[in-house]
Design a protein around this motif. Structure first.
Motif, PDB file in Angstrom:
ATOM      1  N   TYR A  48      47.515  94.067  42.948  1.00  0.00           N
ATOM      2  CA  TYR A  48      48.828  94.694  42.853  1.00  0.00           C
ATOM      3  C   TYR A  48      48.957  95.443  41.530  1.00  0.00           C
ATOM      4  O   TYR A  48      49.380  96.608  41.494  1.00  0.00           O
ATOM      5  N   VAL A  49      48.609  94.785  40.442  1.00  0.00           N
ATOM      6  CA  VAL A  49      48.752  95.397  39.119  1.00  0.00           C
ATOM      7  C   VAL A  49      47.742  96.526  38.932  1.00  0.00           C
ATOM      8  O   VAL A  49      48.057  97.555  38.328  1.00  0.00           O
ATOM      9  N   TYR A  50      46.555  96.349  39.486  1.00  0.00           N
ATOM     10  CA  TYR A  50      45.501  97.361  39.307  1.00  0.00           C
ATOM     11  C   TYR A  50      45.784  98.614  40.133  1.00  0.00           C
ATOM     12  O   TYR A  50      45.714  99.744  39.625  1.00  0.00           O
ATOM     13  N   PHE A  51      46.100  98.425  41.419  1.00  0.00           N
ATOM     14  CA  PHE A  51      46.268  99.574  42.309  1.00  0.00           C
ATOM     15  C   PHE A  51      47.709 100.113  42.329  1.00  0.00           C
ATOM     16  O   PHE A  51      47.919 101.327  42.274  1.00  0.00           O
ATOM     17  N   ARG A  52      48.697  99.246  42.435  1.00  0.00           N
ATOM     18  CA  ARG A  52      50.089  99.713  42.545  1.00  0.00           C
ATOM     19  C   ARG A  52      50.651 100.165  41.208  1.00  0.00           C
ATOM     20  O   ARG A  52      51.417 101.128  41.138  1.00  0.00           O
ATOM     21  N   MET A  53      50.256  99.460  40.149  1.00  0.00           N
ATOM     22  CA  MET A  53      50.804  99.801  38.846  1.00  0.00           C
ATOM     23  C   MET A  53      49.844 100.644  38.002  1.00  0.00           C
ATOM     24  O   MET A  53      50.252 101.205  36.981  1.00  0.00           O
TER      25      MET A  53
END
Length: 340
Positions: free
Chosen positions: A215-220
């Motif tokens: 989530y943090v790597y791809f979405r953010m």
């Protein structure tokens, strides 16, 4: 606690053992409480230390006995009276046979690690399960943490803050470090930093951990170095998602494109997760608490509808699978469920 102080604690314990114990210590092995006459470890001698001597063996049930480590011995080891009483009471509640044998050796290993009585007392209060671990196994786990890069100082802080890391089997710890290196592409030094700053990660569900990273790597659009720098793994997935989505809906955060570019300047991860809610709303989101509460309710409703929608799609036999065999299998499975 420096090495000299730790040595004095160990010497105090050793002076209450037989000469055979000294030979074990000198050969590299740690203390095994086997001497019948040992003041620290012998149940009979501890009975003598209590008022009434050996005849007081049937003591008042209001105060359970801890024959291997009498209260007076804990005080002599450097514990304050409240600390000694707390440890004594916790020991008295442990009825497991192996725990009884490990009580003294557990203290020995922790003192040898360089912890002072105050730290040891707090540590054992947080994680009494350490009494159930054999001293050689406990020492192996400490050595294993050193091999993972936790140097003196950092190691003591990690163990004091999260003693449950010593109750973690070596295989489980290895699986988590391999996951961080191979699945999340952290370097070994970054893995060490994660263990130092967020030791509770060793007991976090791996599926949730993987989803949090993705989530943090791809979405953010946050890279590994910044995750480590801002101690990402101290925050829960729920907290990260709430705050990120809130900023995104307000136009204050944008997912970077494939080149890492955005049309706006995203706030640093540190300003999103490493501040309390009041500071986050005032300085990062520029919103009121009421707005955030309303947003959470609306978003929770959206997520529930999405989950329901995905659940309906999974039951639909008009699958768009590219693989024809998989499509047939899932259709057959669906029809079987329909018949039931």
């Amino acid at each position: 606690m420096n090495n000299h102080s730790a040595f004095r604690q160990v010497v105090w314990i050793l002076r209450r053992t037989s000469s055979s114990i000294f030979s074990l210590f000198q050969s590299g092995s740690y203390l095994q409480p086997s001497c019948i006459r040992c003041k620290l470890f012998c149940s009979k001698s501890s009975n003598l230390l209590r008022p009434g001597g050996a005849n007081n063996e049937q003591a008042s049930p209001q105060r359970p006995t801890s024959p291997e480590l009498p209260l007076s011995s804990l005080l002599d080891m450097g514990f304050t009276t409240p600390q000694a009483e707390e440890i004594y009471q916790s020991l008295s509640k442990v009825h497991d046979g192996s725990a009884t044998k490990n009580r003294s050796s557990t203290l020995m290993v922790l003192f040898m690690l360089g912890l002072n009585p105050s730290s040891v007392g707090k540590l054992l209060t947080k994680c009494p399960d350490l009494y159930n671990i054999d001293q050689s196994l406990l020492q192996q786990r400490i050595d294993n943490l050193r091999k993972l890069g936790l140097v003196e100082g950092s190691l003591q802080r990690v163990v004091s803050h999260y003693p449950a890391i010593l109750a973690t089997p070596a295989k489980a710890l290895k699986r988590k470090t391999v996951f961080l290196k191979e699945k999340c592409r952290f370097t070994m030094q970054q893995v060490t930093d994660i263990l130092r700053d967020s030791p509770a990660i060793v007991h976090e569900d791996q599926d949730q951990l993987e989803y949090k990273f993705q989530y943090v790597y791809f979405r953010m659009g946050i890279k590994q170095a910044h995750m480590v720098k801002h101690k990402l793994f101290r925050s829960t997935l729920e907290e990260i998602r709430w705050r990120h989505c809130f900023l995104e809906r307000r136009g204050l955060y944008q997912t970077p494109d494939k080149n890492g570019q955005t049309l706006i300047v995203n706030p640093k991860l540190d300003r999103i997760i490493n501040v309390d809610l009041e500071s986050f709303l005032a300085r990062t989101a520029c919103a009121s608490a009421e707005e955030y509460v309303v947003f959470q309710k609306l978003l929770a409703r959206e997520w529930q509808e999405e989950e329901r929608h995905h659940g309906d799609e999974s039951d639909d036999d008009d699958s768009d699978d590219e693989d024809e065999e998989d499509e047939i299998e899932s259709r057959d499975s669906y029809r079987k469920r329909r018949r039931k």
